[in-house]
Design an enzyme around this catalytic site. Structure first.
Site, mmCIF file in Angstrom:
data_model
loop_
_atom_site.group_PDB
_atom_site.id
_atom_site.type_symbol
_atom_site.label_atom_id
_atom_site.label_comp_id
_atom_site.label_asym_id
_atom_site.label_seq_id
_atom_site.Cartn_x
_atom_site.Cartn_y
_atom_site.Cartn_z
ATOM 1 N N ARG A 136 0.861 -1.185 0.000
ATOM 2 C CA ARG A 136 0.000 0.000 0.000
ATOM 3 C C ARG A 136 0.899 1.236 0.000
ATOM 4 N NH1 ARG A 136 -1.884 -3.515 4.056
ATOM 5 N NH2 ARG A 136 -3.992 -4.349 3.691
ATOM 6 N N LYS B 268 -1.572 -2.483 8.078
ATOM 7 C CA LYS B 268 -2.736 -2.006 8.824
ATOM 8 C C LYS B 268 -2.855 -2.719 10.160
ATOM 9 C CE LYS B 268 -5.854 -0.505 5.115
ATOM 10 N NZ LYS B 268 -7.181 -0.743 4.487
ATOM 11 N N HIS C 218 -2.449 2.242 -5.804
ATOM 12 C CA HIS C 218 -3.263 1.060 -5.530
ATOM 13 C C HIS C 218 -3.459 0.224 -6.793
ATOM 14 C CE1 HIS C 218 -5.081 -0.497 -1.922
ATOM 15 N NE2 HIS C 218 -6.129 -0.939 -2.607
ATOM 16 N N ARG D 242 -0.767 -2.181 -6.886
ATOM 17 C CA ARG D 242 -1.054 -3.270 -5.938
ATOM 18 C C ARG D 242 -2.006 -4.289 -6.581
ATOM 19 N NH1 ARG D 242 -1.253 -4.519 -0.351
ATOM 20 N NH2 ARG D 242 -3.305 -5.014 0.518
ATOM 21 N N HIS E 101 -3.570 -8.906 3.647
ATOM 22 C CA HIS E 101 -5.021 -8.892 3.863
ATOM 23 C C HIS E 101 -5.371 -9.708 5.100
ATOM 24 C CE1 HIS E 101 -6.145 -7.990 -0.612
ATOM 25 N NE2 HIS E 101 -5.968 -6.897 0.094
ATOM 26 N N TYR F 292 -9.637 -10.589 -6.662
ATOM 27 C CA TYR F 292 -8.750 -10.687 -7.815
ATOM 28 C C TYR F 292 -9.038 -11.914 -8.665
ATOM 29 C CZ TYR F 292 -6.374 -7.036 -5.294
ATOM 30 O OH TYR F 292 -6.110 -5.866 -4.644
#
Length: 301
Positions: free
Chosen positions: A157, A181, A247, A250, A273, A282
């Site tokens: 990210r 995150k 992004h 990514r 994730h 995806y």
């Protein structure tokens, strides 16, 4: 000053200001949410308080919050943006009532259903054209190529890239330590092309670095910001004819891995994730691309 989307909001109710300060301490210290999430929450709640002030509404009230959301709809904001603001208000209400038996005043808010669209990405030939926009022999050219190559090679990210320090890069430049995150950490391997680009950039970084430890620096020797990186990306958009964000690189990283047979759970780990369902988007992208190839190539498609 009148309320408007995206502005700076001053002079909100003093009592609300105190509640907001308490909530932001809770967000940063107890919840340990990212700085970007904290800034978004702070902006939304100040905007909401200013709206209530300008329309003479009680701020801690469901009806007021609904009128605020109607105003956002009137401005034709993206559904995802409005959904984020609904989530913020609900989190704020949950904080206000967490030590009481009172119901969350914002529980009745409904977030708009998000439009399901395939994420923007570049196929390998597009990526090569995109990268050509940044190639030059000067320091900024070396930095930009290394930045773009690292984003594409790791799927990081943009918020993770700007946090990188020199010490996060392995001594042989084969992997990087990523802080994701929610305080989660992971190791991201670096491919040959990105490694070569970094090794070309790093010597030119040193003369402007001073005591700054950030991996990617501005021309003045300061840590590169997320906004600066998004502006850098715009330089290559004309060469590929589509809007390209960090992004999008990514997305390109994940799509290319899955198309070449990578395991979905491995891609989940590489992307950082928390949920496999997030990575699963995806698979829809790769299926759509296969369908397009089939329709173009099969004589009876």
């Amino acid at each position: 000053m009148k309320w408007s989307e995206g502005g700076a909001f001053m002079g909100i109710d003093t009592a609300f200001e105190r509640l907001l300060e308490d909530f932001m301490r809770y967000v940063h210290i107890e919840r340990q949410l990212s700085p970007n999430t904290g800034r978004s929450y702070d902006q939304t709640l100040r905007q909401y308080a200013a709206f209530c002030r300008d329309h003479q509404l009680r701020s801690i009230e469901l009806a007021s919050a609904r009128r605020y959301l109607y105003a956002l709809y009137d401005q034709e904001l993206a559904r995802a943006t409005i959904a984020q603001k609904v989530s913020c208000l609900k989190q704020f209400g949950r904080f206000l009532t967490r030590d009481t038996d009172e119901p969350n005043p914002f529980d009745g808010l409904k977030a708009p259903k998000r439009q399901q669209g395939l994420p923007t990405f570049l196929v390998p030939t597009e990526y090569e054209r995109f990268l050509d926009a940044f190639r030059s022999s000067d320091t900024l050219g070396n930095r930009n190529v290394a930045l773009v190559e690292l984003l594409y090679a790791t799927g990081m990210r943009v918020s993770e890239v700007v946090q990188l320090d020199l010490r996060d890069l392995a001594t042989d430049h084969s992997y990087v330590h990523v802080y994701g995150k929610g305080g989660k950490e992971r190791i991201a391997p670096i491919g040959t092309f990105a490694k070569d680009a970094l090794e070309l950039y790093l010597p030119s970084r040193d003369p402007v670095a001073g005591h700054e430890q950030a991996l990617f620096l501005s021309h003045s020797g300061r840590r590169l910001t997320t906004d600066a990186i998004r502006k850098i990306m715009k330089k290559g958009e004309q060469l590929v004819g589509k809007h390209v964000t960090p992004h999008a690189l990514r997305h390109s990283f994940a799509t290319d891995l899955l198309e070449r047979g990578a395991d979905l759970r491995a891609v989940q780990e590489l992307l950082g994730h928390a949920s496999l369902s997030t990575t699963g988007q995806y698979t829809h992208v790769t299926t759509e691309r296969l369908r397009h190839v089939y329709q173009q190539a099969h004589p009876r498609a």
